[in-house]
Scaffold this motif. Structure first.
Motif, PDB file in Angstrom:
ATOM      1  N   UNK A   1      -4.929   5.836   1.700  1.00  0.00           N
ATOM      2  CA  UNK A   1      -5.275   3.823   1.213  1.00  0.00           C
ATOM      3  C   UNK A   1      -4.368   3.181   0.235  1.00  0.00           C
ATOM      4  N   UNK A   2      -3.460   3.740   0.598  1.00  0.00           N
ATOM      5  CA  UNK A   2      -2.215   2.308  -0.437  1.00  0.00           C
ATOM      6  C   UNK A   2      -0.544   2.433   0.684  1.00  0.00           C
ATOM      7  N   UNK A   3      -0.574   1.482   0.572  1.00  0.00           N
ATOM      8  CA  UNK A   3       1.038   1.579   0.984  1.00  0.00           C
ATOM      9  C   UNK A   3       1.472  -0.126   1.615  1.00  0.00           C
ATOM     10  N   UNK A   4       2.833  -0.402   2.153  1.00  0.00           N
ATOM     11  CA  UNK A   4       3.137  -1.744   1.713  1.00  0.00           C
ATOM     12  C   UNK A   4       4.163  -1.967   3.023  1.00  0.00           C
ATOM     13  N   UNK A   5       4.534  -3.096   3.685  1.00  0.00           N
ATOM     14  CA  UNK A   5       5.350  -3.085   4.712  1.00  0.00           C
ATOM     15  C   UNK A   5       5.991  -4.710   4.713  1.00  0.00           C
ATOM     16  N   UNK A   6       7.263  -4.880   4.259  1.00  0.00           N
ATOM     17  CA  UNK A   6       8.076  -5.575   5.024  1.00  0.00           C
ATOM     18  C   UNK A   6       8.898  -5.785   5.476  1.00  0.00           C
ATOM     19  N   UNK A   7       8.409  -7.499   6.438  1.00  0.00           N
ATOM     20  CA  UNK A   7       8.866  -7.029   7.947  1.00  0.00           C
ATOM     21  C   UNK A   7       9.814  -8.612   7.632  1.00  0.00           C
ATOM     22  N   UNK A   8      10.958  -8.267   7.886  1.00  0.00           N
ATOM     23  CA  UNK A   8      12.200  -8.918   7.250  1.00  0.00           C
ATOM     24  C   UNK A   8      12.292 -10.001   8.831  1.00  0.00           C
TER      25      UNK A   8
END
Length: 267
Positions: free
Chosen positions: A120-127
């Motif tokens: 229940x935790x995370x970050x996705x950064x799409x360039x």
């Protein structure tokens, strides 16, 4: 415990700058390339991963989870450029750029999402790219791949909201990197009806990259995003006029904006 970051395409350019900067900020960083020449560079753990080959994605993510027990941040940075008159770009090259710039990032997201949802935790950064907000002449396929990834991110944010997994786009403008050297160029054919304008546009593209911003600007922007509790849908990083161009696209009549692009590219 430090946050664990996986960044694809970290052997050069923007990806390398982000990876090395995050190491200086105390993150445990795993950077990927298709064929890393070492397993550690300036504190970045280098691991093999080809975003177009699912088995390498699976192996890389499993190895990180085995060593670290978690994966906090994914930065989908790997990608490639492509230029040319659409009529003259071979079909296999069009499919190839979508495999790398669109389907590849999706495959990596699918690989990391089970553990992020579980915790229940995370970050996705799409360039993505500022080019993904507009159709640019002789960069139609590139704009299409980045635009598709940007819209996919917008949808995915809402799908993952209940699991407390954050997703965002960060769209760079022109940066001083070696991206031009790895770009697919449709051949500049002397007998082509596109030869004059395509040749002119190629020169301008290379000039813009050579005069681009310092990749460290992207590294600092990504660091700030990671430390933002509720990231925005998207971020634009680069020269003011490039960022402002996306605003103009939204407020100007279509033909007026098109005339601005034609003038910019001297077409």
């Amino acid at each position: 415990m430090s946050q664990v970051v996986l960044i694809t395409g970290a052997s050069s350019g923007i990806g390398k700058s982000i990876a090395e900067y995050l190491v200086t900020k105390g993150f445990t960083v795993y950077g990927t390339s298709r064929n890393p020449k070492s397993d550690n560079l300036n504190g970045v753990h280098l691991i093999p991963l080809d975003v177009t080959k699912s088995e390498t994605i699976k192996t890389a993510v499993e190895n990180i989870l085995e060593k670290e027990g978690k994966l906090d941040v994914l930065i989908n940075n790997a990608g490639k450029g492509i230029t040319g008159p659409l009529e003259e770009i071979p079909e296999e090259e069009l499919k190839s750029v979508f495999e790398t710039n669109y389907f590849g990032p999706i495959a990596v997201m699918k690989a990391v999402l089970p553990t992020m949802r579980k915790h229940r935790k995370g970050l996705i950064i799409n360039v993505t790219s500022i080019a993904g907000y507009m159709g640019l002449p002789y960069r139609s396929a590139y704009s299409a791949t980045k635009g598709a990834l940007s819209l996919t991110t917008e949808a995915l944010r809402m799908e993952l909201k209940e699991f407390n997994v954050k997703v965002t786009n960060v769209a760079p403008g022109d940066f001083a990197t070696n991206i031009a050297s790895g770009r697919y160029h449709a051949p500049l054919l002397e007998d082509s009806d596109y030869a004059k304008n395509y040749g002119k546009s190629l020169s301008l593209m290379d000039e813009h990259v050579d005069e681009g911003e310092d990749p460290m600007l992207m590294a600092k922007a990504v660091f700030d995003i990671i430390n933002t509790k509720e990231p925005q849908v998207d971020y634009k990083v680069g020269a003011f006029m490039q960022r402002f161009s996306t605003f103009l696209k939204g407020v100007l009549p279509g033909k007026t904006y098109e005339r601005l692009l034609l003038k910019h590219y001297q077409l």
